[in-house]
Scaffold this active site. Structure first.
Site, PDB file in Angstrom:
ATOM      1  CG  ASN A   9      -1.917   1.117   1.308  1.00 48.69           C
ATOM      2  OD1 ASN A   9      -1.908   2.274   0.499  1.00 48.69           O
ATOM      3  ND2 ASN A   9      -2.417   1.426   2.419  1.00 48.69           N
ATOM      4  CE  LYS A  11      -0.280   3.091   4.927  1.00 44.42           C
ATOM      5  NZ  LYS A  11      -0.128   3.364   6.194  1.00 44.42           N
ATOM      6  CG  HIS A  96      -5.675   1.864   5.478  1.00 44.00           C
ATOM      7  ND1 HIS A  96      -5.218   2.684   6.458  1.00 44.00           N
ATOM      8  CD2 HIS A  96      -4.716   0.949   5.262  1.00 44.00           C
ATOM      9  CE1 HIS A  96      -3.924   2.498   6.601  1.00 44.00           C
ATOM     10  NE2 HIS A  96      -3.587   1.254   5.874  1.00 44.00           N
ATOM     11  CD  GLU A  98      -3.005   5.663   6.764  1.00 39.17           C
ATOM     12  OE1 GLU A  98      -1.934   5.325   7.125  1.00 39.17           O
ATOM     13  OE2 GLU A  98      -3.240   5.504   5.567  1.00 39.17           O
ATOM     14  CD  GLU A 168      -5.634  -1.197   8.411  1.00 37.42           C
ATOM     15  OE1 GLU A 168      -4.728  -0.661   8.180  1.00 37.42           O
ATOM     16  OE2 GLU A 168      -6.827  -0.701   8.656  1.00 37.42           O
ATOM     17  N   GLY A 174       2.923   2.473  11.601  1.00 37.88           N
ATOM     18  CA  GLY A 174       3.864   3.668  11.574  1.00 37.88           C
ATOM     19  C   GLY A 174       4.319   3.730  13.089  1.00 37.88           C
ATOM     20  CB  SER A 214       4.960  -2.241  11.860  1.00 31.27           C
ATOM     21  OG  SER A 214       4.397  -0.941  12.134  1.00 31.27           O
ATOM     22  N   GLY A 236       5.194   1.370   4.586  1.00 27.33           N
ATOM     23  CA  GLY A 236       6.438   1.786   4.242  1.00 27.33           C
ATOM     24  C   GLY A 236       7.250   0.833   3.321  1.00 27.33           C
TER      25      GLY A 236
END
Length: 251
Positions: A9, A11, A96, A98, A168, A174, A214, A236
């Site tokens: 992802n 983002k 998600h 977010e 998640e 993060g 993560s 990430g």
């Protein structure tokens, strides 16, 4: 055998030239490899058609990171599921943490999005998970059950069987924190049991449940060794071929 999947992802990262370079780099790195999992990249809307055209989509599938909750019309700035499908993308990430936190996406909105995605022959990667206070107060099972039931349990068995879930632990995204392999297995097994209670054991056993907190080259092998962890939704680490490839190879 249910699918094993490693999905990146991206983002809101990479310009179009940067994204194309990243996609082509991953495509090149996987060219001569036999992978034991499906590989997906979730790219910005602006990149979808170009990334699809620049890689071998039989080796790397392309996902949108969201879709609109409307089919079409006067919704300036929105991107519909039909538009996503027209680019050649085959999946869409929905729900998600977010999107839930920053854009206030409700279970009802997400239910609509799931239906639109399925109606356009896209595969939803549907995200669920708890925040730190919910984990610490022991409500994590209740939270994920509610998220699944409110947005997905009106689906027919045939449609639910098309879903990929991504758990998640929001507290581990993060932050550098990661659920232990045992914690991941515990909640993934619970999610599978919840599905079985609604749709039966066969559909539950065939639903891929990805871990999305993560995950990196250092912990992927241990996480993926769990019987109910079917891969990862990677943030990430998916922005670098050198970091993403070892996660794919953890299978």
């Amino acid at each position: 055998m249910r699918k094993k999947i490693v999905a990146g992802n991206w983002k809101m990262n990479t310009t179009l030239p940067e994204g194309l370079a990243l996609a082509k780099g991953l495509n090149e790195a996987l060219k001569d490899k036999v992978t034991a999992c499906d590989v997906v990249v979730g790219v910005p809307f602006t990149h979808l058609a170009s990334v699809v055209a620049s890689i071998d989509t039989a080796r790397i599938a392309v996902a949108a990171q969201n879709v609109a909750d409307q089919a079409s019309g006067a919704y300036t700035g929105e991107v519909s599921a039909a538009m996503v499908a027209s680019t050649g993308a085959t999946l869409a990430i929905l729900g998600h943490s977010e999107r839930r936190a920053y854009y206030h996406e409700t279970p009802a909105i997400l239910k609509t999005k799931v239906n639109l995605v399925l109606a356009n022959s896209l595969t939803p990667i549907f995200c669920i998970g708890e925040v730190l206070t919910e984990r610490e107060s022991g409500k994590h099972f209740e939270v994920v059950d509610t998220q699944i039931k409110e947005s997905l349990f009106d689906l027919s068995a045939d449609d639910f069987a098309k879903i990929v879930l991504a758990y998640e632990p929001v507290w581990a995204i993060g932050t550098g924190k990661t659920a232990s392999a045992a914690q991941a297995q515990e909640i993934h097994a619970h999610i599978r049991q919840t599905i079985a209670g609604k749709y039966g054991r066969e559909i539950a056993e065939n639903t891929p449940i990805l871990y999305g907190g993560s995950c990196n080259a250092g912990n992927a092998k241990e996480l993926f060794a769990n019987p109910d962890v079917d891969g990862g939704l990677i943030g990430g680490a998916s922005l670098s071929v050198e970091k993403f490839l070892p996660i794919i190879e953890a299978f």
